[in-house]
Design an enzyme around this catalytic site. Structure first.
Site, PDB file in Angstrom:
ATOM      1  N   ASN A  16       0.833  -1.211   0.000  1.00 55.89           N
ATOM      2  CA  ASN A  16       0.000   0.000   0.000  1.00 55.89           C
ATOM      3  C   ASN A  16       0.863   1.255   0.000  1.00 55.89           C
ATOM      4  O   ASN A  16       0.538   2.247  -0.657  1.00 55.89           O
ATOM      5  CB  ASN A  16      -0.960  -0.009   1.190  1.00 55.89           C
ATOM      6  CG  ASN A  16      -2.192  -0.839   0.899  1.00 55.89           C
ATOM      7  OD1 ASN A  16      -3.022  -0.472   0.070  1.00 55.89           O
ATOM      8  ND2 ASN A  16      -2.304  -1.989   1.560  1.00 55.89           N
ATOM      9  N   ARG A  93       0.904  -2.246  14.889  1.00 54.39           N
ATOM     10  CA  ARG A  93       1.042  -1.949  16.322  1.00 54.39           C
ATOM     11  C   ARG A  93      -0.186  -1.195  16.782  1.00 54.39           C
ATOM     12  O   ARG A  93      -0.672  -0.294  16.088  1.00 54.39           O
ATOM     13  CB  ARG A  93       2.228  -1.003  16.563  1.00 54.39           C
ATOM     14  CG  ARG A  93       3.561  -1.605  16.425  1.00 54.39           C
ATOM     15  CD  ARG A  93       4.069  -2.327  17.613  1.00 54.39           C
ATOM     16  NE  ARG A  93       4.122  -1.606  18.878  1.00 54.39           N
ATOM     17  CZ  ARG A  93       4.271  -2.242  20.040  1.00 54.39           C
ATOM     18  NH1 ARG A  93       4.314  -3.550  20.087  1.00 54.39           N
ATOM     19  NH2 ARG A  93       4.348  -1.546  21.159  1.00 54.39           N
ATOM     20  N   HIS A 111      -7.866  -0.977   5.987  1.00 55.21           N
ATOM     21  CA  HIS A 111      -8.125  -2.241   6.676  1.00 55.21           C
ATOM     22  C   HIS A 111      -8.797  -3.192   5.680  1.00 55.21           C
ATOM     23  O   HIS A 111      -9.715  -2.791   4.966  1.00 55.21           O
ATOM     24  CB  HIS A 111      -9.040  -1.976   7.883  1.00 55.21           C
ATOM     25  CG  HIS A 111      -9.347  -3.208   8.669  1.00 55.21           C
ATOM     26  ND1 HIS A 111      -8.475  -3.717   9.612  1.00 55.21           N
ATOM     27  CD2 HIS A 111     -10.409  -4.051   8.643  1.00 55.21           C
ATOM     28  CE1 HIS A 111      -8.997  -4.814  10.138  1.00 55.21           C
ATOM     29  NE2 HIS A 111     -10.171  -5.045   9.567  1.00 55.21           N
ATOM     30  N   THR A 143      -9.064   6.549  15.261  1.00 48.43           N
ATOM     31  CA  THR A 143      -9.431   7.048  16.587  1.00 48.43           C
ATOM     32  C   THR A 143      -8.854   6.056  17.607  1.00 48.43           C
ATOM     33  O   THR A 143      -8.378   4.978  17.218  1.00 48.43           O
ATOM     34  CB  THR A 143     -10.972   7.102  16.741  1.00 48.43           C
ATOM     35  OG1 THR A 143     -11.482   5.785  16.551  1.00 48.43           O
ATOM     36  CG2 THR A 143     -11.609   8.056  15.742  1.00 48.43           C
ATOM     37  N   LEU A 146      -9.874   0.701  18.194  1.00 49.47           N
ATOM     38  CA  LEU A 146      -9.250  -0.047  17.105  1.00 49.47           C
ATOM     39  C   LEU A 146     -10.219  -0.272  15.930  1.00 49.47           C
ATOM     40  O   LEU A 146     -11.320  -0.789  16.122  1.00 49.47           O
ATOM     41  CB  LEU A 146      -8.763  -1.405  17.649  1.00 49.47           C
ATOM     42  CG  LEU A 146      -7.949  -2.250  16.671  1.00 49.47           C
ATOM     43  CD1 LEU A 146      -6.604  -1.610  16.380  1.00 49.47           C
ATOM     44  CD2 LEU A 146      -7.771  -3.662  17.217  1.00 49.47           C
ATOM     45  N   GLN A 175      -7.781  -3.946  -4.719  1.00 48.86           N
ATOM     46  CA  GLN A 175      -8.672  -2.796  -4.498  1.00 48.86           C
ATOM     47  C   GLN A 175      -8.055  -1.802  -3.509  1.00 48.86           C
ATOM     48  O   GLN A 175      -8.242  -0.594  -3.643  1.00 48.86           O
ATOM     49  CB  GLN A 175     -10.038  -3.269  -3.991  1.00 48.86           C
ATOM     50  CG  GLN A 175     -10.784  -4.124  -4.988  1.00 48.86           C
ATOM     51  CD  GLN A 175     -10.908  -3.448  -6.353  1.00 48.86           C
ATOM     52  OE1 GLN A 175     -11.370  -2.330  -6.446  1.00 48.86           O
ATOM     53  NE2 GLN A 175     -10.480  -4.139  -7.403  1.00 48.86           N
ATOM     54  N   GLU A 176      -7.330  -2.324  -2.523  1.00 55.21           N
ATOM     55  CA  GLU A 176      -6.671  -1.411  -1.570  1.00 55.21           C
ATOM     56  C   GLU A 176      -5.765  -0.436  -2.328  1.00 55.21           C
ATOM     57  O   GLU A 176      -5.717   0.758  -2.031  1.00 55.21           O
ATOM     58  CB  GLU A 176      -5.834  -2.206  -0.560  1.00 55.21           C
ATOM     59  CG  GLU A 176      -6.649  -3.096   0.357  1.00 55.21           C
ATOM     60  CD  GLU A 176      -5.800  -3.760   1.438  1.00 55.21           C
ATOM     61  OE1 GLU A 176      -4.902  -3.106   1.991  1.00 55.21           O
ATOM     62  OE2 GLU A 176      -6.051  -4.945   1.733  1.00 55.21           O
TER      63      GLU A 176
HETATM   64  C1  GAR Z   1      -3.039  -4.781   3.968  1.00 53.69           C
HETATM   65  O1  GAR Z   1      -3.942  -5.755   3.527  1.00 53.69           O
HETATM   66  C2  GAR Z   1      -3.695  -3.849   4.963  1.00 53.69           C
HETATM   67  O2  GAR Z   1      -5.047  -3.584   4.665  1.00 53.69           O
HETATM   68  C3  GAR Z   1      -3.579  -4.664   6.226  1.00 53.69           C
HETATM   69  O3  GAR Z   1      -2.305  -5.226   6.175  1.00 53.69           O
HETATM   70  C4  GAR Z   1      -1.936  -5.412   4.814  1.00 53.69           C
HETATM   71  C5  GAR Z   1      -0.613  -4.727   4.607  1.00 53.69           C
HETATM   72  O4  GAR Z   1      -0.106  -5.002   3.336  1.00 53.69           O
HETATM   73  N1  GAR Z   1      -3.762  -3.843   7.368  1.00 53.69           N
HETATM   74  C6  GAR Z   1      -4.369  -4.241   8.469  1.00 53.69           C
HETATM   75  O5  GAR Z   1      -4.805  -5.359   8.631  1.00 53.69           O
HETATM   76  C7  GAR Z   1      -4.481  -3.172   9.545  1.00 53.69           C
HETATM   77  N2  GAR Z   1      -5.455  -3.507  10.485  1.00 53.69           N
HETATM   78  P1  GAR Z   1       1.033  -4.087   2.724  1.00 53.69           P
HETATM   79  O6  GAR Z   1       2.162  -4.016   3.774  1.00 53.69           O
HETATM   80  O7  GAR Z   1       1.486  -4.804   1.499  1.00 53.69           O
HETATM   81  O8  GAR Z   1       0.455  -2.739   2.434  1.00 53.69           O
END
Ligand code: GAR
Length: 216
Positions: A16, A93, A111, A143, A146, A175-176
């Site tokens: 991301n 974290r 997320h 916020t 969590l 999609q992210e």
């Molecule tokens: C992603 O899927 C992100 O949405 C998730 O960790 C992954 C990180 O991937 N985040 C969470 O679960 C936060 N609660 P990346 O390091 O390749 O971006």
């Protein structure tokens, strides 16, 4: 107009983060990535950021007496770079209440579920176990609670028969990588506001804050 300076917090792969960096390199994008901070020295994303010359900092949470002291150092690193928006990108974290309060309205997270469904960890497996037919990802303000801050935008994907945690994660991740740069753009353009615990986005086409993908 001066570009918004974005500070990214990672713990791992950083895909991301890479999507945000790529977006920021495109002409006319209203934000730049000012720095990347990782709480883990071995985060693969750090190398990717360093290769393209983005300032990086490792602030290991080990050796800190408590969460808030760690958070204050992370915050100082961002302030040194004049950051106007903190984007969590796979930062694993839990923050002390101090950090989201200090960065209130200026910190977002992505997320891999359609919040408020499936907060926490092993999110895609939670979706599979629940038998939902649609999942996706959410970008929201952070916020102290969590995975519960005001939702800005979501992207929905199908959950297909035979999906595993890996196949569903990969579908959501695609999609992210589209959704996060879009939200950072809107934030930089000053379109996003929070009122009564809900986020709204001004002057975007109706429905633009919900992406759909039917791709397998
Ligand atoms: C992603 O899927 C992100 O949405 C998730 O960790 C992954 C990180 O991937 N985040 C969470 O679960 C936060 N609660 P990346 O390091 O390749 O971006």
């Amino acid at each position: 107009m001066a570009k918004l300076k974005v500070g990214i917090l990672i713990s791992g792969r950083g895909s991301n983060m890479a999507a945000l960096i790529r977006a920021a390199q495109t002409t006319g994008y209203p934000a730049e990535i000012a720095c990347v901070v990782s709480n883990r020295e071995d985060a693969a994303g750090l190398d990717a950021a360093r290769k393209i010359g983005i300032p990086t900092e490792v602030i290991s949470h080990r050796g800190y007496p408590d969460r808030e002291t760690f958070d204050r150092d992370v915050s100082a690193a961002f302030e040194k770079h004049d950051v106007g928006l903190v984007a969590l990108a796979g930062f694993m974290r839990i923050q002390s209440a101090w950090f989201p309060e200090h960065w209130a309205g200026r910190q977002i997270n992505i997320h891999p579920s359609l919040l408020p469904a499936f907060p926490g960890l092993h999110v895609q497996q939670q979706a599979l176990d629940a038998g939902v037919r649609v999942s996706g990802c959410t970008v929201h303000f952070v916020t102290p609670d969590l995975d519960a801050g005001p939702i800005i935008a979501q992207a929905a994907v199908p959950v297909l028969a035979g999906d595993t945690e890996e196949t569903l994660s990969a579908r959501i991740l695609r999609q992210e990588h589209l959704l996060y740069p879009l939200v950072v753009r809107w934030f930089a353009e000053g379109r996003i506001a929070i009122a009564d615990g809900r986020a709204s986005i001004r002057d975007i086409p109706p429905g633009a804050s919900l992406l759909f993908s039917a791709e397998p």
